[in-house]
Design an enzyme around this catalytic site. Structure first.
Site, short mmCIF file in Angstrom:
data_model
loop_
_atom_site.label_atom_id
_atom_site.label_comp_id
_atom_site.label_asym_id
_atom_site.label_seq_id
_atom_site.Cartn_x
_atom_site.Cartn_y
_atom_site.Cartn_z
N HIS A 3 136.43 14.82 20.82
CA HIS A 3 136.39 14.34 22.09
C HIS A 3 137.53 14.56 22.75
O HIS A 3 138.79 14.95 22.48
CB HIS A 3 136.50 12.96 22.05
CG HIS A 3 135.47 12.39 21.20
ND1 HIS A 3 134.05 12.08 21.63
CD2 HIS A 3 135.36 11.89 19.86
CE1 HIS A 3 133.34 11.55 20.60
NE2 HIS A 3 134.00 11.45 19.55
N HIS A 5 134.39 16.00 14.65
CA HIS A 5 133.79 16.65 16.11
C HIS A 5 134.85 16.38 16.75
O HIS A 5 135.85 15.70 16.30
CB HIS A 5 132.49 15.99 16.37
CG HIS A 5 132.50 14.63 16.40
ND1 HIS A 5 132.06 13.59 15.38
CD2 HIS A 5 133.06 13.62 17.20
CE1 HIS A 5 132.39 12.57 15.68
NE2 HIS A 5 132.88 12.28 16.79
N THR A 50 130.83 5.83 18.40
CA THR A 50 131.12 5.95 19.82
C THR A 50 130.08 6.60 20.80
O THR A 50 130.26 6.77 21.96
CB THR A 50 132.59 6.39 20.29
OG1 THR A 50 132.34 7.82 19.70
CG2 THR A 50 133.42 5.89 19.11
N THR A 51 129.14 6.86 20.06
CA THR A 51 127.87 7.38 20.67
C THR A 51 126.58 6.74 20.68
O THR A 51 126.58 5.96 19.31
CB THR A 51 127.63 8.81 20.25
OG1 THR A 51 127.48 8.87 18.99
CG2 THR A 51 128.79 9.70 20.74
N HIS A 74 126.58 17.31 23.20
CA HIS A 74 127.63 15.91 23.33
C HIS A 74 129.18 16.45 22.94
O HIS A 74 129.98 16.05 23.45
CB HIS A 74 127.12 14.73 22.78
CG HIS A 74 125.77 14.31 23.28
ND1 HIS A 74 125.59 14.22 24.54
CD2 HIS A 74 124.50 14.32 22.64
CE1 HIS A 74 124.20 13.77 24.60
NE2 HIS A 74 123.69 13.83 23.34
N HIS A 105 137.58 13.24 15.37
CA HIS A 105 136.89 12.22 14.32
C HIS A 105 136.25 12.75 13.40
O HIS A 105 135.43 13.61 13.23
CB HIS A 105 135.88 11.62 15.36
CG HIS A 105 136.38 10.44 16.29
ND1 HIS A 105 135.41 10.15 17.32
CD2 HIS A 105 137.51 9.97 16.21
CE1 HIS A 105 136.16 9.17 17.85
NE2 HIS A 105 137.36 9.28 17.36
ZN LIG Z 1 133.53 10.87 17.63
#
Ligand SMILES: [Zn+2]
Length: 292
Positions: free
Chosen positions: A159, A157, A245-246, A132, A176
């Site tokens: 995005h 990580h 957010t996941t 992801h 993030h």
């Molecule tokens: Zn994130």
């Protein structure tokens, strides 16, 4: 693996039996043929059993690794059938939660009185592609003070594009930085990233070593990175209460989105392995966004 050795032994002893039969029964060719056929059939059956057992062992090993594809764990994606609009079917909080992230950050803002102080340390690069995003795992010792509360940086990580929007506009990417307190509370520092000609050496080191395909963590012993180099000079920020957010979209996560972005080169934005890994912005539902 012990099953393989065990069954390998059985197969080997059956072969030995066939050889013994051929020595003892040289005069009885027809009888031997029958026995040989029977032994061969038994070997084949044992091999099939071995094959099935190996499949089971493999499935258990995959489950241990936590791979979402072969363990039967709920699967999710950023587009299509398994996309964000449908996450709530398997992860109820994603649809029913009232404090979901990310947000479109627009005024009016309350005054944030929270002070942030980051004390990050350099450490060996540990990076993975979890299917992801690209995630960098951080060794213990890097802390963030949120007022008087202490959090430890666990991982960060990326995005693409940024999940958060400022006045309705996303930026090229966002980092993030995920922190956890001793009692399990989460605080995320979001660092927006905009296209820039200036090279960030830390990002470059991560990009050079990030796995293009999903897989386990890779430790790059020759590379040390300091997460502090991914923070803007000023920790002036927007703050709100949000969620992961996941999936499973767990709430009770503090968000601090830095007002100043950092730069990332165009070729790095383009070479990030995920073309789209950003959840759409979520309803504010009466929450207040504060600004420092
Ligand atoms: Zn994130």
């Amino acid at each position: 693996m012990f099953i393989r050795i065990l069954l390998g032994g059985i197969v080997a002893s059956l072969f030995a039996m066939v050889i013994t039969l051929s020595i003892v029964n040289t005069g009885k060719t027809k009888d031997l043929d029958t026995r040989l056929a029977k032994a061969t059939k038994q070997i084949k059956e044992q091999e099939e059993t071995l094959q099935k057992l190996e499949e089971v062992v493999h499935a258990i090993a995959e489950k241990g690794k936590g791979s979402s594809h072969s363990s039967g764990a709920p699967h999710w994606e950023y587009e299509g059938e398994m996309g964000p609009e449908n996450w709530g079917k398997q992860f109820p909080t994603c649809a029913a939660g009232k404090s979901q992230s990310p947000l479109n950050i627009v005024g009016p803002f309350e005054k944030s009185t929270t002070t942030l102080k980051a004390d990050y340390k350099p450490g060996v690069l540990k990076v993975l592609n979890n299917g992801h995003t690209i995630q960098v795992n951080v060794p213990p010792g890097s802390t963030l003070k949120v007022g008087n509360e202490s959090y430890e940086l666990v991982q960060f990580h990326f995005h693409r594009p940024s999940e958060e929007q400022i006045d309705g506009k996303p930026m090229a990417m966002v980092t993030h930085m995920v922190h956890k307190s001793a009692d399990g509370k989460l605080a995320v520092v979001g660092v927006l990233m905009r296209e820039s000609a200036v090279q960030n050496r830390t990002l470059w080191s991560i990009w050079k070593n990030m796995p293009a395909k999903e897989g386990p963590e890779v430790e790059v012993a020759s590379v040390s990175i300091n997460p502090a180099t991914l923070l803007p000079e000023s920790l002036a920020h927007y703050a709100y209460e949000g969620s992961l957010t996941t999936p499973p979209c767990t709430e009770g996560v503090k968000f601090f989105i830095m007002k100043s972005p950092i730069g990332i080169q165009r070729e790095m934005i383009d070479s990030f392995p995920f073309k789209l890994n950003a959840r759409p912005v979520q309803p504010l539902n009466g929450r207040k966004i504060s600004a420092s």
